[in-house]
Design a protein around this motif. Structure first.
Motif, mmCIF file in Angstrom:
data_model
loop_
_atom_site.group_PDB
_atom_site.id
_atom_site.type_symbol
_atom_site.label_atom_id
_atom_site.label_comp_id
_atom_site.label_asym_id
_atom_site.label_seq_id
_atom_site.Cartn_x
_atom_site.Cartn_y
_atom_site.Cartn_z
ATOM 1 N N THR A 435 0.816 -1.216 0.000
ATOM 2 C CA THR A 435 0.000 0.000 0.000
ATOM 3 C C THR A 435 0.845 1.260 0.000
ATOM 4 O OG1 THR A 435 -1.676 -1.216 1.277
ATOM 5 C CG2 THR A 435 -1.898 1.181 1.158
ATOM 6 N N PHE A 436 1.848 1.311 0.843
ATOM 7 C CA PHE A 436 2.622 2.534 0.995
ATOM 8 C C PHE A 436 4.105 2.317 0.712
ATOM 9 C CE2 PHE A 436 -0.948 2.739 4.013
ATOM 10 C CZ PHE A 436 -1.615 3.851 3.501
ATOM 11 N N GLY A 437 4.430 1.242 0.031
ATOM 12 C CA GLY A 437 5.844 1.005 -0.279
ATOM 13 C C GLY A 437 6.440 2.087 -1.146
ATOM 14 N N SER A 438 5.672 2.590 -2.118
ATOM 15 C CA SER A 438 6.187 3.652 -2.979
ATOM 16 C C SER A 438 6.431 4.930 -2.187
ATOM 17 C CB SER A 438 5.192 3.915 -4.116
ATOM 18 O OG SER A 438 3.902 4.224 -3.593
ATOM 19 N N VAL A 439 5.586 5.207 -1.198
ATOM 20 C CA VAL A 439 5.790 6.393 -0.356
ATOM 21 C C VAL A 439 7.075 6.244 0.461
ATOM 22 C CG1 VAL A 439 4.805 7.800 1.480
ATOM 23 C CG2 VAL A 439 3.313 6.778 -0.245
ATOM 24 N N LEU A 440 7.305 5.070 1.004
ATOM 25 C CA LEU A 440 8.518 4.838 1.783
ATOM 26 C C LEU A 440 9.758 4.937 0.910
ATOM 27 C CD1 LEU A 440 7.235 1.841 3.934
ATOM 28 C CD2 LEU A 440 7.501 4.202 4.671
ATOM 29 N N GLN A 441 9.675 4.390 -0.298
ATOM 30 C CA GLN A 441 10.806 4.499 -1.213
ATOM 31 C C GLN A 441 11.068 5.953 -1.591
ATOM 32 O OE1 GLN A 441 9.767 1.949 -4.472
ATOM 33 N NE2 GLN A 441 9.491 0.169 -3.141
ATOM 34 N N LEU A 442 10.004 6.709 -1.826
ATOM 35 C CA LEU A 442 10.158 8.124 -2.140
ATOM 36 C C LEU A 442 10.819 8.871 -0.984
ATOM 37 C CD1 LEU A 442 9.497 10.537 -4.024
ATOM 38 C CD2 LEU A 442 7.322 10.737 -2.802
ATOM 39 N N SER A 443 10.395 8.607 0.224
ATOM 40 C CA SER A 443 10.973 9.282 1.384
ATOM 41 C C SER A 443 12.456 8.952 1.544
ATOM 42 C CB SER A 443 10.208 8.870 2.653
ATOM 43 O OG SER A 443 10.833 9.366 3.811
ATOM 44 N N GLU A 444 12.803 7.683 1.385
ATOM 45 C CA GLU A 444 14.212 7.308 1.492
ATOM 46 C C GLU A 444 15.024 7.930 0.369
ATOM 47 O OE1 GLU A 444 16.023 5.521 3.706
ATOM 48 O OE2 GLU A 444 14.257 5.536 5.012
ATOM 49 N N GLY A 445 14.448 7.968 -0.850
ATOM 50 C CA GLY A 445 15.177 8.570 -1.964
ATOM 51 C C GLY A 445 15.412 10.059 -1.787
ATOM 52 N N ILE A 446 14.481 10.745 -1.138
ATOM 53 C CA ILE A 446 14.617 12.199 -0.956
ATOM 54 C C ILE A 446 15.543 12.534 0.201
ATOM 55 C CG2 ILE A 446 13.376 14.310 -0.359
ATOM 56 C CD1 ILE A 446 10.949 13.199 -1.792
ATOM 57 N N PHE A 447 15.363 11.878 1.330
ATOM 58 C CA PHE A 447 16.029 12.309 2.565
ATOM 59 C C PHE A 447 17.195 11.431 2.986
ATOM 60 C CE2 PHE A 447 11.549 13.663 2.895
ATOM 61 C CZ PHE A 447 11.750 15.037 2.973
ATOM 62 N N ALA A 448 17.395 10.293 2.325
ATOM 63 C CA ALA A 448 18.507 9.434 2.725
ATOM 64 C C ALA A 448 19.823 10.119 2.424
ATOM 65 C CB ALA A 448 18.428 8.088 1.998
ATOM 66 N N VAL A 449 20.785 9.947 3.312
ATOM 67 C CA VAL A 449 22.107 10.541 3.156
ATOM 68 C C VAL A 449 23.137 9.430 3.189
ATOM 69 C CG1 VAL A 449 21.508 12.774 4.127
ATOM 70 C CG2 VAL A 449 22.243 10.936 5.644
ATOM 71 N N SER A 450 24.317 9.749 2.668
ATOM 72 C CA SER A 450 25.411 8.794 2.621
ATOM 73 C C SER A 450 26.590 9.325 3.395
ATOM 74 C CB SER A 450 25.810 8.507 1.165
ATOM 75 O OG SER A 450 26.944 7.668 1.112
ATOM 76 N N LYS A 451 27.510 8.454 3.741
ATOM 77 C CA LYS A 451 28.708 8.857 4.469
ATOM 78 C C LYS A 451 29.581 9.798 3.646
ATOM 79 C CE LYS A 451 28.687 6.755 8.511
ATOM 80 N NZ LYS A 451 28.809 7.500 9.776
ATOM 81 N N ASN A 452 29.429 9.749 2.323
ATOM 82 C CA ASN A 452 30.249 10.599 1.467
ATOM 83 C C ASN A 452 29.660 11.985 1.271
ATOM 84 O OD1 ASN A 452 32.048 8.459 1.040
ATOM 85 N ND2 ASN A 452 30.783 7.641 -0.606
ATOM 86 N N ASP A 453 28.430 12.211 1.754
ATOM 87 C CA ASP A 453 27.803 13.509 1.570
ATOM 88 C C ASP A 453 28.483 14.562 2.434
ATOM 89 O OD1 ASP A 453 26.100 12.273 -0.134
ATOM 90 O OD2 ASP A 453 24.417 12.168 1.260
ATOM 91 N N GLU A 454 28.377 15.825 2.003
ATOM 92 C CA GLU A 454 28.985 16.925 2.738
ATOM 93 C C GLU A 454 28.270 17.128 4.071
ATOM 94 O OE1 GLU A 454 30.064 21.662 2.078
ATOM 95 O OE2 GLU A 454 28.993 20.526 0.538
ATOM 96 N N GLY A 455 29.048 17.295 5.117
ATOM 97 C CA GLY A 455 28.481 17.502 6.439
ATOM 98 C C GLY A 455 28.186 16.226 7.189
ATOM 99 N N VAL A 456 28.407 15.081 6.554
ATOM 100 C CA VAL A 456 28.098 13.799 7.197
ATOM 101 C C VAL A 456 29.371 13.060 7.574
ATOM 102 C CG1 VAL A 456 26.777 11.659 6.951
ATOM 103 C CG2 VAL A 456 26.005 13.723 5.815
ATOM 104 N N LYS A 457 30.521 13.488 7.068
ATOM 105 C CA LYS A 457 31.765 12.766 7.318
ATOM 106 C C LYS A 457 32.178 12.828 8.781
ATOM 107 C CE LYS A 457 33.462 13.488 2.611
ATOM 108 N NZ LYS A 457 34.541 14.031 1.766
ATOM 109 N N ASP A 458 31.724 13.868 9.504
ATOM 110 C CA ASP A 458 32.098 14.000 10.913
ATOM 111 C C ASP A 458 31.229 13.179 11.845
ATOM 112 O OD1 ASP A 458 34.037 15.766 10.100
ATOM 113 O OD2 ASP A 458 32.777 17.547 10.392
ATOM 114 N N VAL A 459 30.188 12.541 11.310
ATOM 115 C CA VAL A 459 29.307 11.737 12.153
ATOM 116 C C VAL A 459 30.040 10.465 12.560
ATOM 117 C CG1 VAL A 459 27.116 10.501 12.243
ATOM 118 C CG2 VAL A 459 27.276 12.665 11.019
ATOM 119 N N PRO A 460 30.039 10.067 13.842
ATOM 120 C CA PRO A 460 30.713 8.831 14.257
ATOM 121 C C PRO A 460 30.182 7.625 13.510
ATOM 122 C CG PRO A 460 30.101 10.159 16.165
ATOM 123 C CD PRO A 460 29.451 10.805 14.964
ATOM 124 N N THR A 461 31.049 6.602 13.422
ATOM 125 C CA THR A 461 30.688 5.412 12.650
ATOM 126 C C THR A 461 29.496 4.700 13.260
ATOM 127 O OG1 THR A 461 33.026 5.176 12.085
ATOM 128 C CG2 THR A 461 31.589 3.262 11.697
#
Length: 961
Positions: A435-461
């Motif tokens: 029912t809402f899998g596409s909504v969850l995928q959309l949310s992760e695609g928009i707001f998900a961040v990676s360790k290589n993104d700017e401002g995220v490298k200082d976050v502890p492992t």
């Protein structure tokens, strides 16, 4: 020459009278010191240089003309005023030298004082100074006044220019800020219009849902479509964010301005008198005005924003309300469409099917676009929690309430067994994903961040990556966990069933569900994949047009890293920690460990009562047969122990969080068995004793199952039975091998299986598996380190001691050899004594019985010990016998002589020959048991003791006996 003012200025050494005194200096006190005094006098009267009555132009006196500071003898009295040319030249030379010296001294003194430095600025040395300072000042006074007037006019002109320039800059800044304020006011009004329009739309929608009739004239003439309207709400969120940031900046600016003004006023009032004095004294030294000087703070923009603050805060609340309301409407529409699809009966017409699919896909894409606008708008305003709570409240909680119940929980089993928990959780995950899998995928695609993104490298492992809107964790998992923990009946049935097997099944079901939740929600379904492929093919086949924007829509990309990050956020959320605390896992371990201890204790009691050969294995006969075939165990106690150890790691028993406890339990069970064997070996416990019926009451029956009919042996120490000791030692050898090798391979795949055979969230790398194997192996090796010394003790001490005792028993017959031939007139012996063959017979029989069950680490040491000890005792007995025979022969020497003369053997020689034949047989038996007799001291000693009889044997053979 002395009246020339130029010469006086150029020669400071010439006498300069004081302006206020005409007294001549004393003769003999002038010289260099006198010149210095004159210089000091000149410096002290420098203030009188401006006076028109200075005395620098008065003529010299006669005393000054006649003065010779360096040659007093050359001075003459007042009557002799005539000097020769040579004296005058000498006088001139002396005066020039003194003038040069005094000029240097005066220059140094002028350089060390402020007034003197001002004079030196006029000329580089005293020779360049003007002859009359008054004349100089009088000449420079008009020029100095003109320069002062010129500087003042330039300063005033510069101040006027800077003032006009600052006015221009101020007006320019005001115009720029005025335009900014106008733009912000316009944006504020537009955002308020969008919010007002959304309110009207929601009112009309509520009326339509209630069935009321809507007047068409009430609608806006330029009505926007839903997608455009929702995008305008996101734009309003952008405007609101900008206005809020400007308002915060203006508030800080006004606070700083107010504090600065108050502090400056206080400082001005406290030091007004001092400021006046300072300004009056330093007016000529003040800094020049400059266009680079910053303008004073302007608070007009800040004041305007502060006046608009109520409207801005109201707009912020209304925009959030509109976005949340629009998100609720779109999610409700998606839920209704899903229900219609589930209850719809599809037509057989292929064209209608294709057309309906395309229409449904278009509606779904439009809904996703609107949801994206709402989520981004709420994220911009820092209201991600509002989006998560709305999704959980509107989309997830109704679905969970419709599925979770006690009846569904016990579906397929008895009351309280929670047999339907696994299927229930799987159904919930499937329903949410469909029912809402596409909504969850959309949310992760928009707001998900990676360790290589700017401002995220200082976050502890170990820390989770930041997410502005996390629908997977806060929108799905938190409502599910809350629903499972909120209802008392469901909570007690899942977390506290009171039965170990049910608790383990519940934990396994929920652990599997939780570990695969991110994959289940973010993985695209097959129908979704097909529709996406169809849409991609359609967009590729058709050319782009103004009305076809589907190819430009945002498509979320869900990678393995995205799923891993989502799963990591689920595990690290505080609700997961609270959920894990509901499990009473230590109690579960105590139940399981108690079951294992009960099995082992019953097995030990039956073994102690009925011996090592009693059947104490409680498993199936087929399982016992397989274990005997694979592991090689023969005694049922060790079969039971190993089966108990394996049962700790079965899939329906082990819980991964309790791995350390189960490993410790296995070590304790192993230690309990080793202690039992050790106590029996040392004689601390006896076998065959009746424990006042306690064994029968505990269910410890005989091999036939009837304790009353079984015959209980008398009490005995099994350590005195060589067969039992050897059998137990062999079982310990097999147990040590299984624990350090096979048992390790049973544990590792259960605790940390590889990615291929495990859930997708484990991510066990090869280095992790290698480290885990090393840790478990070290624990098991340390737990079994007492087994090997016990095996050596069994063979090298207990078994060797028992066999030595048995083999030494026939040695008492050695003394009877002498009695056999003493005064019996028997013929010389031709074969060994019968008892010799029985000396090593127990060793031979034991070796033949346990040849294939001798531990390899034991080797031949125990056998060599038996042969060495027995042969040593045998050699001692032979030596004693030979000594007795020797004494007897000495006593019966005359009789021996007669026997020897008759050509026969004496009794002593017969005894020696018999001992020699016995030695030969014993040496043969030593070689038969696999021991080298030449390396045994007792055998070598026997050979040397009986070697004399070798000649008797040859003689006896030669005589034909």
């Amino acid at each position: 020459m002395y009246n020339d003012p130029t010469h006086q200025a150029a020669n400071p050494s010439a006498p300069v009278p004081n302006a206020n005194s005409t007294t001549n200096p004393s003769p003999g006190k002038v010289g260099v010191d006198g010149g210095v005094n004159k210089v000091d006098s000149l410096l002290s009267t420098s203030s009188a240089l401006a006076s028109p009555h200075n005395q620098y132009q008065q003529p010299m006196t006669n005393d000054d003309r006649n003065y010779d500071g360096d040659n007093p003898a050359s001075s003459t009295d007042g009557n002799n005023t005539t000097l020769s040319s040579a004296a005058l030249e000498l006088r001139l030379t002396q005066l020039r030298s003194a003038s040069s010296t005094l000029s240097t001294t005066l220059t140094q003194k002028l350089a060390t004082s402020q007034s003197g430095q001002n004079l030196l600025h006029i000329g580089s040395s005293l020779s360049t100074l003007p002859p009359d300072l008054f004349t100089l000042l009088s000449t420079l006074a008009p020029f100095s006044a003109d320069v002062t007037l010129y500087e003042e006019s330039n300063r005033n002109e510069l101040a006027r220019i800077v003032s006009k320039g600052n006015d221009i800059k101020s007006m320019r800044r005001r115009c720029i800020r005025g335009r900014e304020c106008a733009d912000m006011l316009e944006d504020l009004c537009c955002a308020e219009v969008d919010v007002e329009r959304d309110g009207k739309r929601r009112v009309r929608l509520e009326l339509m849902m209630s069935g009321a009739v809507i007047n068409v004239n009430e609608c806006d003439e330029e009505e926007l479509d839903e997608l455009t309207h929702v995008s305008s709400l996101e734009r309003a969120a952008h405007t609101t964010l900008h206005l809020v940031q400007e308002l915060r900046s203006s508030t800080a600016e006004m606070s700083a301005f107010t504090s600065t003004q108050s502090s400056s006023n206080t400082t001005t009032n406290s030091s007004s008198s001092d400021s006046k004095n300072i300004n009056s004294s330093n007016s000529n030294n003040s800094l020049l005005p400059s266009l680079h000087t910053p303008l004073p703070d302007d608070t007009e923009k800040a004041q305007l924003l502060l006046k608009l603050a109520p409207r801005i805060r109201t707009l912020e609340r209304e925009v959030v309300k509109c976005l949340v309301g629009r998100l609720e409407i779109v999610l409700g529409q998606m839920k209704i469409r899903k229900m219609e699809v589930d209850s719809d009966v599809h037509d057989d017409d292929d064209d209608d099917d294709e057309g309906s699919k395309e229409m449904k896909k278009a509606i779904e894409d439009e809904s996703l676009l609107m949801i994206g606008h709402c989520l981004r708008g709420l994220a911009l305003l820092g209201r991600g929690k509002e989006a998560e709570n709305t999704f959980a409240r509107v989309a997830i909680m109704p679905l969970i309430r419709s599925k979770i119940s006690m009846g569904r929980l016990d579906e397929g089993g008895s009351r309280g067994e929670c047999a339907g928990l696994f299927s229930l959780l799987d159904d919930i995950a499937f329903s949410i994903a469909s029912t809402f899998g596409s909504v969850l995928q959309l949310s992760e695609g928009i707001f998900a961040v990676s360790k290589n993104d700017e401002g995220v490298k200082d976050v502890p492992t170990q820390s989770p990556l930041p997410m502005e809107v996390d629908l997977v964790t806060c929108g799905v998992w938190v409502p599910i966990a809350t629903a499972l923990m909120a209802d008392t009946g469901i909570r007690m049935a899942i977390f506290s069933p009171g039965i170990a097997s049910i608790l383990q099944a519940n934990y396994t079901a929920l652990d599997t569900f939780l570990s695969e939740l991110a994959v289940s929600l973010l993985r695209k379904s097959s129908s979704r994949d097909c529709s996406d492929k169809a849409g991609e093919s359609g967009s590729n086949s058709s050319s782009f047009s103004e009305d076809n924007f589907e190819s430009l829509y945002f498509q979320p990309i869900i990678t393995n890293e995205t799923i891993k990050n989502a799963q990591s956020r689920i595990y690290q959320h505080e609700k997961t920690t609270e959920f894990a605390k509901k499990w009473n896992l230590p109690i579960y371990y105590q139940l399981r460990f108690g079951e294992c201890c009960t099995r082992l204790n019953k097995a030990l009691v039956k073994t102690q009562r009925y011996g090592w050969n009693s059947n104490v294995f409680t498993g199936a006969d087929t399982l016992a047969s397989d274990m005997r075939h694979k592991e090689g165990f023969e005694l049922s106690l060790f079969l039971e122990l190993y089966d108990i150890l394996l049962s700790l790691w079965k899939a329906d028993v082990i819980l991964r969080p309790l791995t350390h406890r189960f490993l410790r339990g296995a070590v304790q069970l192993l230690g309990r068995t080793i202690a039992f064997v050790k106590d029996g070996l040392e004689g601390s416990i006896k076998f065959g004793e009746d424990r006042s019926g306690s064994a029968t009451e505990n269910g410890s029956l005989s091999i036939n199952g009837d304790a009353s009919k079984s015959s209980v042996e008398n009490e005995y120490h099994w350590g005195d039975r060589v067969d039992d000791v050897a059998s137990v030692a062999w079982e310990l050898t097999l147990l040590e091998t299984c624990i350090t090798h096979d048992y390790l391979q049973k544990i590792v795949p259960v605790v940390a299986p590889s990615d291929v055979a495990n859930q997708s969230n484990m991510f066990n790398t090869e280095p992790e598996l290698t480290e885990l194997r090393a840790i478990i192996s070290d624990v098991l090796v340390e737990a079994s380190q007492e087994i090997n010394p016990m095996i050596h003790k069994c063979w090298n001490e207990v078994i060797a001691g028992i066999l030595t005792k048995k083999c030494s028993a026939p040695l008492s017959a050695v003394k009877g050899v002498a009695a056999t031939y003493r005064m019996t007139n028997r013929p010389p012996p031709t074969q060994h004594s019968p008892f010799v063959s029985t000396i090593l017979r127990p060793l031979k029989e034991f070796d033949a019985m346990f040849a294939n069950r001798t531990p390899p680490q034991v080797g031949m040491q125990w056998k060599v010990f038996v042969v060495t000890t027995v042969s040593a005792r045998y050699s001692v007995a032979v030596e004693e016998l030979l000594a007795t025979v020797q004494r007897t022969e000495v006593t019966l020497k005359s009789r021996k002589a007669r026997r020897t003369a008759a050509g026969g053997m004496s009794d002593g020689e017969k005894v020696k020959l018999q001992l020699y034949l016995d030695y030969k047989e014993f040496a043969k038996n030593v070689e038969e048991v696999g021991v080298d007799g030449t390396s045994i001291p007792g055998v070598v000693k026997l050979e040397s003791s009986t070697k004399e009889a070798e000649s008797f044997q040859q003689k006896n053979v030669g005589d034909g006996n």
